[in-house]
Write a protein that holds these residues in place. Structure first.
Motif, PDB file in Angstrom:
ATOM      1  N   ASP A 168     -20.013  -9.723 -15.976  1.00 49.94           N
ATOM      2  CA  ASP A 168     -18.802 -10.186 -15.304  1.00 49.94           C
ATOM      3  C   ASP A 168     -17.637  -9.351 -15.811  1.00 49.94           C
ATOM      4  O   ASP A 168     -17.518  -9.105 -17.010  1.00 49.94           O
ATOM      5  CB  ASP A 168     -18.532 -11.655 -15.622  1.00 49.94           C
ATOM      6  N   ILE A 169     -16.787  -8.918 -14.916  1.00 47.24           N
ATOM      7  CA  ILE A 169     -15.641  -8.101 -15.317  1.00 47.24           C
ATOM      8  C   ILE A 169     -14.363  -8.652 -14.705  1.00 47.24           C
ATOM      9  O   ILE A 169     -14.398  -9.372 -13.702  1.00 47.24           O
ATOM     10  CB  ILE A 169     -15.826  -6.626 -14.931  1.00 47.24           C
ATOM     11  N   ALA A 170     -13.257  -8.308 -15.330  1.00 50.43           N
ATOM     12  CA  ALA A 170     -11.954  -8.779 -14.868  1.00 50.43           C
ATOM     13  C   ALA A 170     -10.918  -7.700 -15.144  1.00 50.43           C
ATOM     14  O   ALA A 170     -11.090  -6.885 -16.061  1.00 50.43           O
ATOM     15  CB  ALA A 170     -11.564 -10.066 -15.597  1.00 50.43           C
ATOM     16  N   PRO A 171      -9.831  -7.647 -14.364  1.00 52.98           N
ATOM     17  CA  PRO A 171      -8.799  -6.627 -14.596  1.00 52.98           C
ATOM     18  C   PRO A 171      -8.225  -6.720 -16.004  1.00 52.98           C
ATOM     19  O   PRO A 171      -8.047  -7.803 -16.556  1.00 52.98           O
ATOM     20  CB  PRO A 171      -7.733  -6.970 -13.554  1.00 52.98           C
ATOM     21  N   ALA A 172      -7.953  -5.573 -16.589  1.00 51.29           N
ATOM     22  CA  ALA A 172      -7.371  -5.517 -17.935  1.00 51.29           C
ATOM     23  C   ALA A 172      -5.928  -5.084 -17.838  1.00 51.29           C
ATOM     24  O   ALA A 172      -5.529  -4.382 -16.902  1.00 51.29           O
ATOM     25  CB  ALA A 172      -8.146  -4.535 -18.806  1.00 51.29           C
ATOM     26  N   SER A 173      -5.130  -5.477 -18.821  1.00 49.87           N
ATOM     27  CA  SER A 173      -3.750  -5.011 -18.871  1.00 49.87           C
ATOM     28  C   SER A 173      -3.741  -3.556 -19.321  1.00 49.87           C
ATOM     29  O   SER A 173      -4.687  -3.062 -19.922  1.00 49.87           O
ATOM     30  CB  SER A 173      -2.939  -5.863 -19.855  1.00 49.87           C
ATOM     31  N   ALA A 174      -2.642  -2.855 -19.060  1.00 50.51           N
ATOM     32  CA  ALA A 174      -2.537  -1.444 -19.432  1.00 50.51           C
ATOM     33  C   ALA A 174      -2.670  -1.257 -20.935  1.00 50.51           C
ATOM     34  O   ALA A 174      -3.165  -0.242 -21.408  1.00 50.51           O
ATOM     35  CB  ALA A 174      -1.211  -0.870 -18.948  1.00 50.51           C
ATOM     36  N   SER A 175      -2.271  -2.262 -21.716  1.00 52.36           N
ATOM     37  CA  SER A 175      -2.323  -2.140 -23.170  1.00 52.36           C
ATOM     38  C   SER A 175      -3.735  -2.189 -23.719  1.00 52.36           C
ATOM     39  O   SER A 175      -3.972  -1.850 -24.869  1.00 52.36           O
ATOM     40  CB  SER A 175      -1.507  -3.269 -23.815  1.00 52.36           C
ATOM     41  N   ALA A 176      -4.690  -2.625 -22.861  1.00 56.45           N
ATOM     42  CA  ALA A 176      -6.069  -2.753 -23.341  1.00 56.45           C
ATOM     43  C   ALA A 176      -6.790  -1.419 -23.369  1.00 56.45           C
ATOM     44  O   ALA A 176      -7.860  -1.302 -23.933  1.00 56.45           O
ATOM     45  CB  ALA A 176      -6.849  -3.729 -22.465  1.00 56.45           C
ATOM     46  N   THR A 177      -6.219  -0.380 -22.796  1.00 55.48           N
ATOM     47  CA  THR A 177      -6.856   0.931 -22.777  1.00 55.48           C
ATOM     48  C   THR A 177      -5.899   1.974 -23.308  1.00 55.48           C
ATOM     49  O   THR A 177      -4.727   1.709 -23.551  1.00 55.48           O
ATOM     50  CB  THR A 177      -7.281   1.306 -21.343  1.00 55.48           C
ATOM     51  N   ASP A 178      -6.382   3.171 -23.452  1.00 52.53           N
ATOM     52  CA  ASP A 178      -5.566   4.235 -24.022  1.00 52.53           C
ATOM     53  C   ASP A 178      -4.499   4.729 -23.053  1.00 52.53           C
ATOM     54  O   ASP A 178      -3.533   5.332 -23.450  1.00 52.53           O
ATOM     55  CB  ASP A 178      -6.454   5.407 -24.441  1.00 52.53           C
ATOM     56  N   LYS A 179      -4.687   4.496 -21.773  1.00 50.60           N
ATOM     57  CA  LYS A 179      -3.692   4.938 -20.812  1.00 50.60           C
ATOM     58  C   LYS A 179      -3.569   3.905 -19.693  1.00 50.60           C
ATOM     59  O   LYS A 179      -4.504   3.145 -19.443  1.00 50.60           O
ATOM     60  CB  LYS A 179      -4.070   6.309 -20.244  1.00 50.60           C
ATOM     61  N   PRO A 180      -2.429   3.836 -19.015  1.00 51.92           N
ATOM     62  CA  PRO A 180      -2.232   2.814 -17.996  1.00 51.92           C
ATOM     63  C   PRO A 180      -3.291   2.891 -16.904  1.00 51.92           C
ATOM     64  O   PRO A 180      -3.769   3.959 -16.546  1.00 51.92           O
ATOM     65  CB  PRO A 180      -0.832   3.146 -17.445  1.00 51.92           C
ATOM     66  N   VAL A 229     -14.392  -0.230 -11.464  1.00 49.04           N
ATOM     67  CA  VAL A 229     -14.803  -0.875 -12.712  1.00 49.04           C
ATOM     68  C   VAL A 229     -13.990  -0.347 -13.890  1.00 49.04           C
ATOM     69  O   VAL A 229     -13.714  -1.067 -14.853  1.00 49.04           O
ATOM     70  CB  VAL A 229     -16.316  -0.674 -12.943  1.00 49.04           C
ATOM     71  N   THR A 230     -13.575   0.913 -13.804  1.00 51.36           N
ATOM     72  CA  THR A 230     -12.771   1.510 -14.863  1.00 51.36           C
ATOM     73  C   THR A 230     -11.458   0.740 -15.029  1.00 51.36           C
ATOM     74  O   THR A 230     -10.760   0.471 -14.057  1.00 51.36           O
ATOM     75  CB  THR A 230     -12.467   2.987 -14.546  1.00 51.36           C
ATOM     76  N   GLY A 231     -11.176   0.375 -16.271  1.00 52.40           N
ATOM     77  CA  GLY A 231      -9.965  -0.391 -16.557  1.00 52.40           C
ATOM     78  C   GLY A 231     -10.185  -1.879 -16.572  1.00 52.40           C
ATOM     79  O   GLY A 231      -9.243  -2.640 -16.809  1.00 52.40           O
ATOM     80  N   CYS A 232     -11.405  -2.313 -16.326  1.00 52.60           N
ATOM     81  CA  CYS A 232     -11.715  -3.739 -16.334  1.00 52.60           C
ATOM     82  C   CYS A 232     -12.369  -4.155 -17.650  1.00 52.60           C
ATOM     83  O   CYS A 232     -13.040  -3.360 -18.310  1.00 52.60           O
ATOM     84  CB  CYS A 232     -12.654  -4.095 -15.176  1.00 52.60           C
ATOM     85  N   VAL A 233     -12.175  -5.405 -18.015  1.00 58.26           N
ATOM     86  CA  VAL A 233     -12.746  -5.964 -19.239  1.00 58.26           C
ATOM     87  C   VAL A 233     -14.081  -6.633 -18.907  1.00 58.26           C
ATOM     88  O   VAL A 233     -14.207  -7.338 -17.901  1.00 58.26           O
ATOM     89  CB  VAL A 233     -11.797  -7.003 -19.861  1.00 58.26           C
ATOM     90  N   ILE A 234     -15.062  -6.414 -19.766  1.00 56.72           N
ATOM     91  CA  ILE A 234     -16.343  -7.109 -19.634  1.00 56.72           C
ATOM     92  C   ILE A 234     -16.167  -8.495 -20.259  1.00 56.72           C
ATOM     93  O   ILE A 234     -16.008  -8.622 -21.476  1.00 56.72           O
ATOM     94  CB  ILE A 234     -17.472  -6.339 -20.336  1.00 56.72           C
ATOM     95  N   SER A 235     -16.161  -9.522 -19.434  1.00 60.07           N
ATOM     96  CA  SER A 235     -15.884 -10.867 -19.929  1.00 60.07           C
ATOM     97  C   SER A 235     -17.145 -11.655 -20.279  1.00 60.07           C
ATOM     98  O   SER A 235     -17.099 -12.573 -21.100  1.00 60.07           O
ATOM     99  CB  SER A 235     -15.074 -11.655 -18.891  1.00 60.07           C
ATOM    100  N   ARG A 236     -18.268 -11.295 -19.660  1.00 58.67           N
ATOM    101  CA  ARG A 236     -19.499 -12.058 -19.915  1.00 58.67           C
ATOM    102  C   ARG A 236     -20.712 -11.225 -19.520  1.00 58.67           C
ATOM    103  O   ARG A 236     -20.659 -10.485 -18.531  1.00 58.67           O
ATOM    104  CB  ARG A 236     -19.483 -13.364 -19.110  1.00 58.67           C
ATOM    105  N   VAL A 237     -21.790 -11.363 -20.292  1.00 56.45           N
ATOM    106  CA  VAL A 237     -23.065 -10.746 -19.942  1.00 56.45           C
ATOM    107  C   VAL A 237     -24.096 -11.859 -19.826  1.00 56.45           C
ATOM    108  O   VAL A 237     -24.247 -12.671 -20.744  1.00 56.45           O
ATOM    109  CB  VAL A 237     -23.519  -9.715 -21.002  1.00 56.45           C
ATOM    110  N   HIS A 238     -24.784 -11.911 -18.691  1.00 59.98           N
ATOM    111  CA  HIS A 238     -25.764 -12.981 -18.487  1.00 59.98           C
ATOM    112  C   HIS A 238     -26.829 -12.516 -17.511  1.00 59.98           C
ATOM    113  O   HIS A 238     -26.909 -11.332 -17.167  1.00 59.98           O
ATOM    114  CB  HIS A 238     -25.076 -14.262 -18.006  1.00 59.98           C
ATOM    115  N   ARG A 239     -27.668 -13.446 -17.055  1.00 63.58           N
ATOM    116  CA  ARG A 239     -28.835 -13.118 -16.247  1.00 63.58           C
ATOM    117  C   ARG A 239     -28.976 -14.073 -15.075  1.00 63.58           C
ATOM    118  O   ARG A 239     -28.628 -15.243 -15.158  1.00 63.58           O
ATOM    119  CB  ARG A 239     -30.101 -13.222 -17.122  1.00 63.58           C
ATOM    120  N   ARG A 240     -29.523 -13.554 -13.966  1.00 62.20           N
ATOM    121  CA  ARG A 240     -29.957 -14.389 -12.834  1.00 62.20           C
ATOM    122  C   ARG A 240     -31.289 -13.826 -12.373  1.00 62.20           C
ATOM    123  O   ARG A 240     -31.367 -12.670 -11.930  1.00 62.20           O
ATOM    124  CB  ARG A 240     -28.929 -14.340 -11.700  1.00 62.20           C
TER     125      ARG A 240
END
Length: 289
Positions: free
Chosen positions: A63-75, A45-56
């Protein structure tokens, strides 16, 4: 236990605080709070972007998705597609809570998991009684998660005809059916009692004994009760607070729940109590037939 309106309220409050942020670290402070594969939650999960919060049902999902290296402080090394988690699921059970705190906030005594985010904020999953859990799920895991596969339809999405067909042939008691998450997902003790009272249906009536017209009325009442509860930010009985730490207000609209021995608001008769499906149930013996 937080039911559909409470979890929906938490999801709506949490979403603007975390969506678009990257998870920079996950700290597991209590192993038993993690269900399933710990490594998916702790490392993937570390390094992933939270794209949506919802309920079932009663489950809150990120919901999470891979993030680019630039989205965090380190690659960040991208996870392998076969094990890439697509959701983080939280079941709050009785005392689970999700709050967002400022950077550097230390864990509290009941904090079980911390998610550090790229804007410096921290998401705490607190749970005093340790019944709640968090689970990271790759795409293929949903087909193997028995709990998820057995969840019934959403009560705010099911149509009237489908709702009637869902219940009319069952011999089980109507409240037991409403509480059964494999029949319909998200309704618990509070909203079952309140819906059945407003629909004038005894909670211990067998589903197959209830006239179709009353089942249709129950469908409309159930949806109206849930929608009102969401507008009121849920019901606060003991521990529930929304994602901003605020109490809900739907408890001010209770007509029967928790009111055993009080007078019915319709007929004035003293409200009765019984056990149905192992749960304390309050109803009016005169109005609900």
């Amino acid at each position: 236990m937080p039911e559909l309106p409470e979890v929906e309220t938490i999801a709506r409050g949490l979403a603007p605080q975390v969506e678009g942020r990257t998870v920079t670290a996950v700290h597991i402070l209590n192993d038993s709070t993690v269900e399933g594969r710990r490594e998916l939650l702790e490392h993937r999960v570390t390094g992933c972007v939270i794209s949506r919060v919802h309920r079932r049902g009663k489950v809150l999902l990120m919901d999470i998705a891979p993030a680019s290296a630039s989205a965090t402080d380190k690659p960040v090394v991208a996870p392998q597609p076969s094990s890439q988690p697509t959701h983080v699921a939280f079941h709050l059970k009785m005392t689970g809570r999700l709050f967002v705190y400022p950077q550097g906030t230390p864990p509290a005594v009941h904090t079980r998991i911390i998610f550090d985010l790229s804007d410096g904020s921290r998401v705490f999953f607190d749970d005093a009684r340790k019944f709640g859990y968090c689970r990271a799920l790759a795409a293929q895991d949903f087909t193997e998660w028995n709990f998820w596969q057995k969840l019934g339809p959403e009560p705010l999405e099911i149509g009237e005809d489908a709702f009637v067909q869902l219940l009319r042939g069952r011999r089980t008691r109507i409240k037991a059916a409403l509480l059964d998450q494999t029949v319909i997902a998200g309704i618990g003790n509070i909203y079952a009692d309140e819906s059945l009272f407003r629909a004038r249906i005894r909670p211990d009536a067998a589903c197959d004994s209830i006239p179709e017209a009353k089942l249709r009325a129950l469908h409309g009442v159930m949806q109206a009760v849930l929608q009102l509860a969401i507008r009121e930010c849920g019901s606060s009985i003991r521990d529930y607070r929304d994602a901003h730490g605020d109490a809900g207000a739907f408890q001010n609209n209770f007509l029967v729940y928790g009111k055993a021995g009080e007078k019915c608001t319709v007929c004035g008769r003293k409200l009765s109590t019984a056990k149905v499906a192992g749960r304390t149930t309050v109803f009016c013996g005169k109005c609900q037939k």
